[in-house]
Design an enzyme around this catalytic site. Structure first.
Site, PDB file in Angstrom:
ATOM      1  CG  ASN A 162      -1.915  -1.202   1.099  1.00 32.45           C
ATOM      2  OD1 ASN A 162      -2.743  -1.245   0.190  1.00 32.45           O
ATOM      3  ND2 ASN A 162      -1.752  -2.183   1.955  1.00 32.45           N
TER       4      ASN A 162
ATOM      5  CE  LYS B 164      18.398 -31.037   6.024  1.00 31.49           C
ATOM      6  NZ  LYS B 164      18.354 -32.479   6.125  1.00 31.49           N
TER       7      LYS B 164
HETATM    8  N1  GLY Z   1      -0.736  -2.823  -4.316  1.00 26.09           N
HETATM    9  C1  GLY Z   1      -0.767  -4.027  -4.990  1.00 26.09           C
HETATM   10  C2  GLY Z   1       0.478  -4.805  -4.931  1.00 26.09           C
HETATM   11  O1  GLY Z   1       1.351  -4.544  -4.150  1.00 26.09           O
HETATM   12  O2  GLY Z   1       0.592  -5.728  -5.685  1.00 26.09           O
END
Ligand code: GLY
Length: 658
Positions: free
Chosen positions: A326, A499
């Site tokens: 975001n 691993k």
């Molecule tokens: N905001 C959308 C993403 O990070 O894919």
């Protein structure tokens, strides 16, 4: 080198520039240090302003996002007025079409949203898949053209007089008495009265904050010339593992994969295929649109996927990073709240939800930032007593490996079980969430391995492909790559774990330290999360950690020997010095030995033979799971010291003498 400004911002991406613009407008003199403007996550994004479409639950992050969304119109107007540039802000709304009916189409929401049934949906946006049953309409959401926004912010900063230093790599942040004293860079040192760390996914190169990269691949299509409209989409489409963002100029941006592969660059065929398949499924019109560009970027992500905002343990250092999915949306509120905090010493109450020290389980030991653990502190109750009980100090953090959390600290193997039913039931009884699979043996259908990979439900467990059977570094690197493909084929697209076993010695099955180190270096460079199997050698363990391995896995005694913890002294040294999880692997024969390793402070165990070859592998799986948890609880509870002489169970003082 640099003169002294009021504020020095480390990081010239979206957050760094937005904060710099805000502070400079408030009258501060600001310098921004930018290593590589084009690498910033802000360039890679799609520019969605989508708190509801992103399905953020009600809580501080949703509140922060909604506040930022409300600031957007004025913020872009200010930037556009300063520069004469447009940032392509378009409150176009977001449509989230659905292939199946959601459980609660009329339920409560944190902002207005409307349910459109099938015919309303098709009328509103022609050309969508006929299979859709309806969709949510989020009228208050929208987009900005993030690339234009980045250019505009850079121009706004320079117009206002911000000293924007590009191509500068910060090498260290010097601290003394909880103050940053200067910042050392590739072009000399910089000093300021106050510092801001806004280095995105790269912040961890400077301070041990739990911020790591989450790769996203994207591409853009061009609306074909001769198409009836310049842009057939009137709003963003938000679907399963896909968003489709139309730009007014006739471009369509598709995003984005979510991959935990470190800073592994490039677009991959699988990544682009996933995006195209999901986009065409949702909006079949796109199949004839030409591809314009593919790119990728690294979201800065924290263990709880919330940003880190505000104060730090240094009085003159403020943090602004970890915005995960975001960042574009949160730029205005981040700039506003951080600007107010620095210039006016006013901390918005919302900032407390994003404090860095939420990741510290021991608040008293956090005087220096260097003590920041790389793991989150989500308390996990280990006893039945209520959390409010002041005597309960045994809250734990989940086991965290390469940014992924696991509740169980017992990893198990898949080889050696008599049949797949026993294996499945035993794994379930043990509670294991990480299960290792020998890539080579599965690929060559070695006895007991035919169909093994398909026999487990990989939606429930995390695959740990291993390089068992490899005698050299080259072989191990090759098999690790096959393992990554195997995990992908079985649905774990973002699984980059391996691993690492390099074992030339067939008699004792002891790992080759030099080959292991060489292979680990190569695999870390290629973006693998490497969990190396090693002899209990503290120096080798440290070296592997330094080159970027995500755990170390010392053996207790030779593989399959059931001899228990024969290397206790060295394992203790490894545990004492490690900053990554220590997983005791191999040799554990019984639950008491599992508990012993955990009581010593191991972070996790890997057990195969002792479970698979027990008379009752299901009961033994359960016993090992319980012993691992008990050992961990005992470690947290703190055992009594060993004494030479007896000490009476009942106190002698206050005795009644006859
Ligand atoms: N905001 C959308 C993403 O990070 O894919």
């Amino acid at each position: 080198m640099g003169g002294t400004s009021d504020v020095l911002v480390i990081g010239g991406g979206l957050m760094g520039l937005a904060i710099a613009v805000d502070l400079q407008q408030q009258g501060a003199t600001v310098t921004v240090l930018s290593r590589d403007f084009q690498a910033a996550a802000g360039h890679a994004a799609a520019g969605m302003l989508a708190p509801q479409a992103e399905e953020l639950p009600p809580g501080p992050l949703q509140t922060l996002c909604q506040r930022s969304l409300a600031l957007y119109p004025d913020w872009v107007e200010k930037l556009e007025a300063l520069t004469g540039q447009t940032v392509g802000y378009w409150p176009c709304g977001i449509l989230a079409p659905q292939f199946t009916l959601p459980a609660n189409p009329t339920g409560a929401a944190t902002a207005p949203r409307y349910w459109l049934d099938r015919s309303d949906l098709q009328q509103f946006q022609p050309g969508l898949s006929e299979q859709l049953v309806g969709g949510w309409w989020f009228p208050e959401e929208g987009q900005v053209d993030n690339r234009l926004l980045m250019q505009t912010l850079s121009m706004a900063a320079q117009t206002l007089g911000v000293d924007l230093q590009t191509g500068v790599t910060v090498k260290g942040i010097q601290q003394r008495d909880r103050q940053v004293t200067q910042v050392i860079t590739s072009v000399g040192s910089f000093r300021a009265h106050h510092y801001v760390l806004a280095a995105g996914a790269w912040a961890r190169e400077l301070l041990p904050l739990p911020v790591f990269p989450c790769k996203g691949q994207m591409l853009s299509l061009k609306v074909p010339s001769g198409y009836p409209q310049p842009q057939p989409l009137g709003q963003i489409l938000y679907g399963e593992q896909i968003y489709i963002v139309p730009r007014q100029g006739g471009q369509i941006v598709l995003g984005a994969t979510v991959e935990t592969v470190g800073f592994n660059p490039n677009n991959t065929a699988a990544g682009i295929q996933q995006l195209l398949a999901q986009a065409i499924r949702l909006y079949p019109e796109l199949q004839s649109f030409p591809i314009q560009e593919c790119w990728w970027g690294f979201r800065p992500t924290t263990p709880d996927e919330l940003p880190i905002l505000g104060a730090s343990p240094c009085q003159n250092l403020t943090l602004a990073l970890g915005h995960h999915r975001n960042g574009i949306l949160l730029a205005p509120i981040t700039a506003t709240l951080i600007g107010r905090l620095i210039q006016q010493q006013v901390a918005d109450p919302l900032l407390s939800a994003f404090a860095w020290d939420r990741f510290c389980s021991d608040q008293s030991s956090t005087a220096a930032l260097l003590t920041l653990p790389a793991t989150p502190a989500t308390p996990m109750q280990l006893a039945d007593r209520p959390l409010s009980d002041p005597n309960l100090s045994t809250s734990d953090t989940p086991l965290k490996i390469a940014g992924r959390s696991f509740k169980s600290r017992l990893m198990t193997g898949t080889g050696k079980f008599d049949n797949f039913d026993d294996m499945r039931h035993s794994l379930a009884a043990s509670g294991s969430e990480i299960v290792t699979v020998a890539v080579r043996r599965v690929q060559t259908n070695a006895p007991g391995h035919e169909g093994l990979a398909e026999a487990l439900d990989w939606k429930q467990i995390w695959m740990l492909p291993n390089t068992a059977g490899c005698q050299s570094a080259e072989e191990a690197v090759r098999v690790a790559k096959l393992g990554r493909e195997m995990a992908k084929l079985l649905g774990q697209e973002d699984n980059n774990f391996v691993k690492l076993e390099v074992i030339p010695d067939a008699k004792y099955l002891l790992p080759d330290p030099i080959g292991t180190l060489q292979a680990a270096e190569q695999l870390v460079r290629e973006g693998f999360a490497v969990l190396p199997y090693i002899n209990a050698d503290p120096l080798l363990a440290k070296r592997l950690e330094e080159i970027g391995c995500v755990t170390v896995m010392p053996l207790g005694s030779p593989i399959g020997s059931g001899q228990g913890i024969r290397n206790a002294a060295n394992i203790e040294i490894i545990i004492e010095n490690a900053q990554v999880p220590v997983v005791v692997d191999a040799g554990i024969g019984s639950p008491s030995e599992a508990a012993q390793a955990m009581e010593m402070g191991a972070d996790a165990l890997l057990i195969n033979t002792a479970i698979a070859k027990a008379k009752n592998p299901i009961a033994m799986g359960k016993a090992m799971g319980m012993a691992t948890a008990a050992g961990r609880l005992a470690y947290l509870a703190g055992r009594i010291p060993v004494k030479t002489y007896a000490s009476a169970s009942s106190p002698l003082s206050g005795r009644i003498n006859s």
